[in-house]
Structure formats: structure tokens, C-alpha cells
Write a protein that holds these residues in place. Structure first.
Motif: not given
Ligand code: SF4
Ligand code: 13P
Length: 302
Positions: A26, A61, A86-88, A114, A171, A173-174, A199, A259, A262
Motif C-alpha cells: 500500500y 505503518v 493503523c487506525p484499526m 494489525n 479498517c 479504508t476497506h 477486511e 489508506c 500508509m
Molecule cells: Fe490499517 Fe486499513 Fe490502513 Fe491497513 S489499510 S494500515 S488495516 S487502516
């Protein structure tokens, strides 16, 4: 400094310092191109555990750099941008996990990589998108606390006879990819193969031909005779997809599959961290020791 000069300096300094650059799929294309290894979370963990380099520049990350430090505590691990989290991973706090474990004393904790080092330290075993189901099935326990991705947890729960207790993390993003996004892409490209990351939400994975992590997606496009793919993951993967199979077509069903954290690492910062050897990512010894057990267990699952 232009891009070529920047690349040359990074290459030179990397050799002088016995450093290795690891990058997730990513990351920005120019970072992927400068890396010694571009990979999914599993391959990057493996390389971090096995490399002979003295310094690891982790282009990903924070939890990924932490994982590298847990697996190779004697190495210097550098993260080009300290804000790249990583917000998750931040949705799971170790104290809350301890409280949940107390409620379910017979359950095993499977933590997606993660997560913070402190959460890994409270886990029985880690997993990645490439081995989540395999890891759950490898355990003798009948009840599993799956942390922190509720979507990946649901994906596993639908494929095992075990009871899976979900953490309510995701996540963003997903998670914001919708069934409508997939249906609209399918309507525009009816012959395309649909592959989505675990995800993604269940209503999205239900519409997919394949549910795969990033490396699995790359393997699929190389092995498949199909020419077009609807890709339900972060847009950074397109760089590796086009490198692997340049003649094929990749359709990202939403423009929001990005993301933001990332994307924080920049190539200029890669050179700076190699010059200054800062900022370093370290993990306190007690947490490192306990988190390592969970990671080593995962790496031993085949
Ligand atoms: Fe976290 Fe999703 Fe970004 Fe991966 S893509 S680093 S899981 S927020
Ligand atoms: P993988 O590359 O292991 O599929 O991981 C996806 C991800 O979201 C990493 O942050």
C-alpha cells in the motif's frame, strides 16, 4: 534533488549502513520501487525475522515496524513517518482485551498483526490476512476471541465450527467499500473477476469470486486466464499488479480505497532516516518477549 539522485543516495547509504528497506504493497509507488522487499504483512514479518541487515527501514505503518522490532530486537528499526499508524490497530487497547479474556477464560486470543505490541503480548497467537483461518484451526480451543477486525473475524467465523467472539474494530479504508460499489463495477465490467480483501464487509465479500489478502490477489492475477479484475483493496496494490501483469486490467470499485496513513511515508524521509537513524521504533523488553511468543507461534503455522 530529483528522483534519480534521491534513489541513488538511498541505495548508496543503504549499502554503507547494511540496511534493508521493507515496504508494504500500500506504499507509494516510488517507495515500493526503492525497497529491497515489497510484500504483504506475512512476508514482511518473515523477512524482518530472518534478515542479516543491521538496520530495517520499515515503509508501512507503526504496528509493522513494531513487529519487526519484536522479531529482531537487536536491530535498529526505523519508521520514516512517526504519524503513520493503523487506525484499526488503535481500536484495540490491551486493558480492554485483558477484561474480555477474564470474561472468557477458556477462549484463545487470535490477534490480527494489525495490533499494538501490548495487544500482541496479551494474545495467544497472531495471524495475517494470508493465514487467519489456518491459525484459528491450528488451535485446540473451541472458543476464539478474534481481535480487532470484526470483518475478518466474521470471515473466519463463517468458515470454522469454532465459536468466534468478535472485537468491534474495522479498517475504515476497506469497511466503506459497499455492495453497491461492487455491483456497479460488475455491471460496467461483467466479465471481470471480483477479488476482495477479508477486511471488507460481509455483504461485499459475499459478492466476490475470491476473498484474498494482497499477496493472494497478486498470485491470482498471475495464475488466472482472466484479463480483468475488480480489486477490493487499497489502491496502492495497483502498482504491484501492473508490474506483475501489465497487460491485464484492474478496476478499483471506489475512489476512496486509500489508506491515508500508509501514504504518509515519503521517499525523502527514507533518505533522512537512513542519514540520522531516527526515529527508531522500540518495544519494552517485557512486552517484546510476550508479543514475540504470539508472533513466533504464527510463523510456525504452516
Ligand atoms: Fe490499517 Fe486499513 Fe490502513 Fe491497513 S489499510 S494500515 S488495516 S487502516
Ligand atoms: P495484507 O497485505 O497482509 O493483506 O494486509 C492488509 C493491510 O491492511 C495491512 O495494513
Amino acid at each position: 534533488m530529483n528522483l534519480n539522485q534521491l534513489r541513488r543516495q538511498i541505495y548508496q547509504l543503504k549499502k554503507e549502513r547494511n540496511a534493508i528497506i521493507l515496504a508494504h504493497y500500500y506504499q507509494r509507488p516510488e517507495i515500493q520501487d526503492a525497497a529491497d522487499l515489497v510484500g504483504d504483512s506475512f512476508a514482511l514479518s518473515l523477512e524482518a525475522a530472518q534478515t542479516d541487515a543491521e538496520i530495517i527501514v520499515f515503509c508501512g505503518v507503526r504496528f509493522m515496524a513494531e513487529t519487526a522490532s519484536i522479531l529482531s530486537p537487536d536491530k535498529i528499526v526505523l519508521l520514516p513517518d512517526l504519524e503513520a499508524c493503523c487506525p484499526m490497530a488503535e481500536m484495540a487497547v490491551a486493558e480492554d482485551l485483558v477484561a474480555l479474556k477474564e470474561k472468557h477464560p477458556h477462549a484463545a486470543v487470535v490477534s490480527y498483526v494489525n495490533t499494538s505490541a501490548a495487544v500482541k503480548a496479551e494474545s495467544d497467537i497472531c495471524c495475517t490476512s494470508a493465514n487467519a483461518l489456518q491459525v484459528v484451526e491450528s488451535l485446540p480451543h473451541q472458543t476464539i476471541i478474534f481481535c480487532p477486525d470484526r470483518n475478518m473475524g466474521r470471515y473466519v467465523a463463517a468458515r470454522t465450527k469454532k465459536e468466534v467472539i468478535l472485537w468491534d474494530g474495522y479498517c475504515a479504508t476497506h469497511d466503506h467499500l459497499t455492495a453497491e460499489d461492487i455491483l456497479a463495477a460488475k455491471q460496467r465490467h461483467p466479465r471481470a473477476v471480483v477479488m476482495v480483501h477479508p477486511e471488507c464487509r460481509p455483504e461485499v465479500t459475499e459478492l466476490a469470486d475470491y476473498i484474498l489478502g494482497t499477496r493472494g490477489m497478486l498470485e491470482l492475477v498471475s495464475q488466472s486466464s482472466a484479463n480483468a479484475f475488480i480489486v477490493g483493496t487499497e489502491a496502492g496494490l495497483s502498482h504491484a499488479l501492473y508490474k506483475a501483469e501489465p497487460e491485464k486490467t484492474y478496476i478499483f470499485p471506489s475512489s476512496r480505497l486509500i489508506c491515508p496513513t500508509m501514504k504518509l511515508n515519503a521517499l525523502e524521509r527514507v533518505l533522512e532516516v537512513l542519514e540520522t537513524l531516527e526515529p527508531r521504533i522500540t518495544v519494552p523488553a517485557d512486552i517484546q518477549r510476550r508479543a514475540r511468543k504470539a508472533l513466533d507461534k504464527m510463523l510456525a503455522v504452516r
